[in-house]
Design a protein around this motif. Structure first.
Motif, mmCIF file in Angstrom:
data_model
loop_
_atom_site.group_PDB
_atom_site.id
_atom_site.type_symbol
_atom_site.label_atom_id
_atom_site.label_comp_id
_atom_site.label_asym_id
_atom_site.label_seq_id
_atom_site.Cartn_x
_atom_site.Cartn_y
_atom_site.Cartn_z
ATOM 1 N N LEU A 17 33.092 50.130 67.149
ATOM 2 C CA LEU A 17 32.341 51.287 67.639
ATOM 3 C C LEU A 17 32.303 51.323 69.161
ATOM 4 O O LEU A 17 32.478 52.381 69.775
ATOM 5 N N MET A 18 32.101 50.176 69.783
ATOM 6 C CA MET A 18 31.998 50.130 71.242
ATOM 7 C C MET A 18 33.335 50.393 71.925
ATOM 8 O O MET A 18 33.376 50.904 73.048
ATOM 9 N N CYS A 19 34.436 50.028 71.262
ATOM 10 C CA CYS A 19 35.759 50.142 71.893
ATOM 11 C C CYS A 19 36.566 51.337 71.395
ATOM 12 O O CYS A 19 37.365 51.890 72.147
ATOM 13 N N GLN A 20 36.377 51.713 70.124
ATOM 14 C CA GLN A 20 37.200 52.773 69.542
ATOM 15 C C GLN A 20 36.386 53.969 69.044
ATOM 16 O O GLN A 20 36.959 54.969 68.605
ATOM 17 N N PHE A 21 35.062 53.852 69.071
ATOM 18 C CA PHE A 21 34.150 54.905 68.607
ATOM 19 C C PHE A 21 34.349 55.240 67.131
ATOM 20 O O PHE A 21 34.067 56.352 66.698
ATOM 21 N N LYS A 22 34.806 54.266 66.377
ATOM 22 C CA LYS A 22 34.922 54.452 64.926
ATOM 23 C C LYS A 22 35.001 53.083 64.262
ATOM 24 O O LYS A 22 35.349 52.086 64.911
ATOM 25 N N THR A 23 34.660 53.036 62.986
ATOM 26 C CA THR A 23 34.834 51.809 62.226
ATOM 27 C C THR A 23 34.987 52.159 60.749
ATOM 28 O O THR A 23 34.644 53.271 60.331
ATOM 29 N N SER A 24 35.506 51.204 59.997
ATOM 30 C CA SER A 24 35.814 51.457 58.587
ATOM 31 C C SER A 24 35.596 50.183 57.774
ATOM 32 O O SER A 24 35.737 49.079 58.290
ATOM 33 N N TRP A 25 35.233 50.355 56.534
ATOM 34 C CA TRP A 25 35.156 49.235 55.596
ATOM 35 C C TRP A 25 36.093 49.478 54.411
ATOM 36 O O TRP A 25 35.864 48.996 53.317
ATOM 37 N N ARG A 26 37.165 50.234 54.668
ATOM 38 C CA ARG A 26 38.191 50.424 53.633
ATOM 39 C C ARG A 26 38.752 49.070 53.206
ATOM 40 O O ARG A 26 39.023 48.831 52.035
ATOM 41 N N ASP A 27 38.954 48.186 54.215
ATOM 42 C CA ASP A 27 39.294 46.798 53.927
ATOM 43 C C ASP A 27 38.040 46.126 53.368
ATOM 44 O O ASP A 27 37.007 46.038 54.027
ATOM 45 N N LYS A 28 38.116 45.653 52.127
ATOM 46 C CA LYS A 28 36.927 45.130 51.445
ATOM 47 C C LYS A 28 36.315 43.940 52.164
ATOM 48 O O LYS A 28 35.121 43.652 51.990
ATOM 49 N N THR A 29 37.109 43.240 52.978
ATOM 50 C CA THR A 29 36.552 42.098 53.703
ATOM 51 C C THR A 29 35.573 42.542 54.788
ATOM 52 O O THR A 29 34.833 41.716 55.340
ATOM 53 N N LEU A 30 35.551 43.848 55.119
ATOM 54 C CA LEU A 30 34.639 44.357 56.139
ATOM 55 C C LEU A 30 33.431 45.077 55.530
ATOM 56 O O LEU A 30 32.653 45.715 56.242
ATOM 57 N N LYS A 67 26.635 44.082 52.245
ATOM 58 C CA LYS A 67 25.752 44.675 51.241
ATOM 59 C C LYS A 67 24.785 45.715 51.796
ATOM 60 O O LYS A 67 24.276 46.555 51.050
ATOM 61 N N GLU A 68 24.526 45.681 53.115
ATOM 62 C CA GLU A 68 23.602 46.654 53.690
ATOM 63 C C GLU A 68 24.269 47.962 54.097
ATOM 64 O O GLU A 68 23.603 48.846 54.665
ATOM 65 N N ILE A 69 25.550 48.138 53.813
ATOM 66 C CA ILE A 69 26.238 49.384 54.189
ATOM 67 C C ILE A 69 25.487 50.623 53.693
ATOM 68 O O ILE A 69 25.306 51.596 54.451
ATOM 69 N N PRO A 70 25.017 50.672 52.434
ATOM 70 C CA PRO A 70 24.262 51.864 52.013
ATOM 71 C C PRO A 70 23.030 52.121 52.880
ATOM 72 O O PRO A 70 22.714 53.276 53.193
ATOM 73 N N ASP A 71 22.339 51.055 53.291
ATOM 74 C CA ASP A 71 21.175 51.222 54.157
ATOM 75 C C ASP A 71 21.591 51.732 55.541
ATOM 76 O O ASP A 71 20.890 52.549 56.158
ATOM 77 N N VAL A 72 22.723 51.237 56.030
ATOM 78 C CA VAL A 72 23.239 51.700 57.318
ATOM 79 C C VAL A 72 23.502 53.199 57.270
ATOM 80 O O VAL A 72 23.129 53.944 58.182
#
Length: 454
Positions: A378-391, A394-399
């Motif tokens: 986010l700080m460097c590319q202004f985007k992020t993804s968890w398509r890769d399951k390793t990323l 469990k708190e993603i829904p809360d985020v």
């Protein structure tokens, strides 16, 4: 619309030069031995390909700048130089013994304090002592911070001869009233002198640091400072908000009254005006609070996806291991952080005992490593993804629940596997990162720890 968003989201929050942020380091489970193990692991994984980064903290200044939040020691006695250089070299030798293999240095940055407080002879002894036991990476980037009032042609030539091609000069603001308030009086002519001298010698990247939100600073001051900056056209700029945190930094930031500081509304107007004026002459915003011409490596790293952020700020390339030398320096093995003692006397004492002078740190958990990657994205590319399951964590829904209001405000777009910050949302990237900061969410601080986000 922007002003209403500033009013809504201008809260206290981290700047995310690390994750976890320093107040959330778990020092109870940290030890010097764990730090050493994490660094050796990282070094063995990355030295051959990436190499390592070095940050060297040189803390001495001849006078106190009241805007400064850095660890410094004010003195006019230059006899302090030699003992400090010897101690930094001893610390480096302790790391060399630990690593057991010649490191390849890809990045080196000298910060402070005032690095140009030191004589060219002592600085040369320091750099040669570092490089003498190391290999220099072919695509290395060496840089230092210079004070326009005391950086000499000899400083610039000496650093250049040792492989430095980037220098940054602290400008802050050209208005005399503002300069007097922050105790940093330096005429435009001094900045022009060192900028021109660096270019004549052959430096490929000359940077200026400008601060908005300083005491007594007006929109006109920002305009005049940017106009003078445009006349010199530095290759890159740090244009960032003054972080007023006197409860952390002590009396150094109490040199003026709170009422002398611009309001949040005025600060945002100062930034937007500066950004507009910089864009008119070809500067592109890079990450948060940084601007660069298209010919500069910082802009190019943003374009090719190699932009990185650590305790040195934004850098044009990544190394997994970063070693900090000198008082208060912070090191990063990717798997762990450590910080050196802050008092020079303690630093000398521990080195006298042949001990790496670390006093606190944090070893990252598996969860920390995942969230760190998202915040870096986010700080460097202004985007992020968890398509890769390793990323995924469990708190993603809360985020996503926390980010839903920001999506309504058009600060970001949420898709099935990630988020992307919109141009409108870029000034609020710290707020967006805070939604991912599970340690901050689990335990909100009892007192104000951070500067305001906008």
């Amino acid at each position: 619309m922007l002003q209403s968003l500033v009013n809504k989201y201008n809260i206290s929050g981290p700047r995310y030069t690390s994750y976890p942020t320093v107040p959330y380091w778990n020092s109870d489970t940290f030890s010097l031995e764990k730090w050493k193990d994490s660094l050796v692991k990282s070094f063995n994984e990355s030295n051959t390909n990436e190499g390592v980064s070095l940050y060297i903290h040189l803390p001495f200044c001849e006078s106190l700048c009241t805007f400064c939040g850095c660890n410094k020691r004010i003195t006019k006695q230059h006899g302090v130089e030699s003992p400090y250089i010897e101690s930094v070299l001893k610390e480096w030798n302790l790391y060399l013994e630990l690593l057991g293999e010649k490191p390849k240095i890809k990045e080196m940055h000298l910060g402070g304090g005032t690095p140009t407080f030191f004589s060219t002879e002592n600085l040369k002894r320091l750099i040669n002592g570092i490089l003498g036991a190391s290999e220099v990476a072919e695509n290395h980037e060496f840089s230092f911070e210079g004070h326009p009032n005391n950086t000499t042609a000899e400083h610039l030539q000496m650093f250049y001869n040792l492989g430095f091609r980037r220098v940054s000069f602290g400008v802050q603001d050209y208005n005399e009233t503002v300069q007097k308030a922050i105790h940093r009086v330096q005429p435009f002519g001094n900045v022009k002198r060192v900028t021109d001298a660096a270019r004549k010698i052959g430096y490929t990247s000359v940077g200026h640091d400008i601060i908005f939100g300083l005491p007594f600073q007006t929109l006109e001051h920002i305009e005049q400072t940017i106009l003078k900056t445009k006349a010199l056209l530095p290759d890159r700029l740090a244009f960032y908000s003054y972080a007023h945190v006197p409860w952390i930094k002590g009396n150094g930031q109490r040199g003026f009254d709170e009422a002398d500081l611009p309001s949040a509304k005025l600060k945002r107007q100062q930034y937007e005006l500066g950004k507009k004026l910089l864009a008119e002459v070809g500067y592109t915003e890079v990450g948060m609070d940084h601007f660069a011409l298209e010919t500069d490596s910082l802009f190019q790293s943003m374009q090719n996806g190699s932009l990185h952020r650590n305790f040195m700020g934004y850098t044009a390339s990544k190394t997994q291991a970063m070693i900090g030398l000198g008082v208060s320096s912070i090191s990063d093995s990717w798997y762990g952080f450590s910080q050196n003692v802050k008092k020079i006397e303690d630093y000398y004492r521990l080195l006298g005992e042949n001990t790496i002078p670390v006093y606190r740190g944090h070893i990252l958990s598996d969860e920390d490593l995942i969230i760190r990657k998202h915040i870096l994205n986010l700080m460097c590319q202004f985007k992020t993804s968890w398509r890769d399951k390793t990323l995924y964590f469990k708190e993603i829904p809360d985020v996503l629940i926390k980010l839903s209001e920001m999506e309504k405000d058009q600060l970001l777009n949420i898709n099935a596997h990630g988020i992307e910050v919109t141009p409108l949302g870029r000034p609020f990237v710290r707020n967006i990162c805070m939604a991912f900061d599970v340690l901050l969410q689990r335990k909100q601080p009892d007192t104000q720890l951070f500067s305001m986000t906008v």
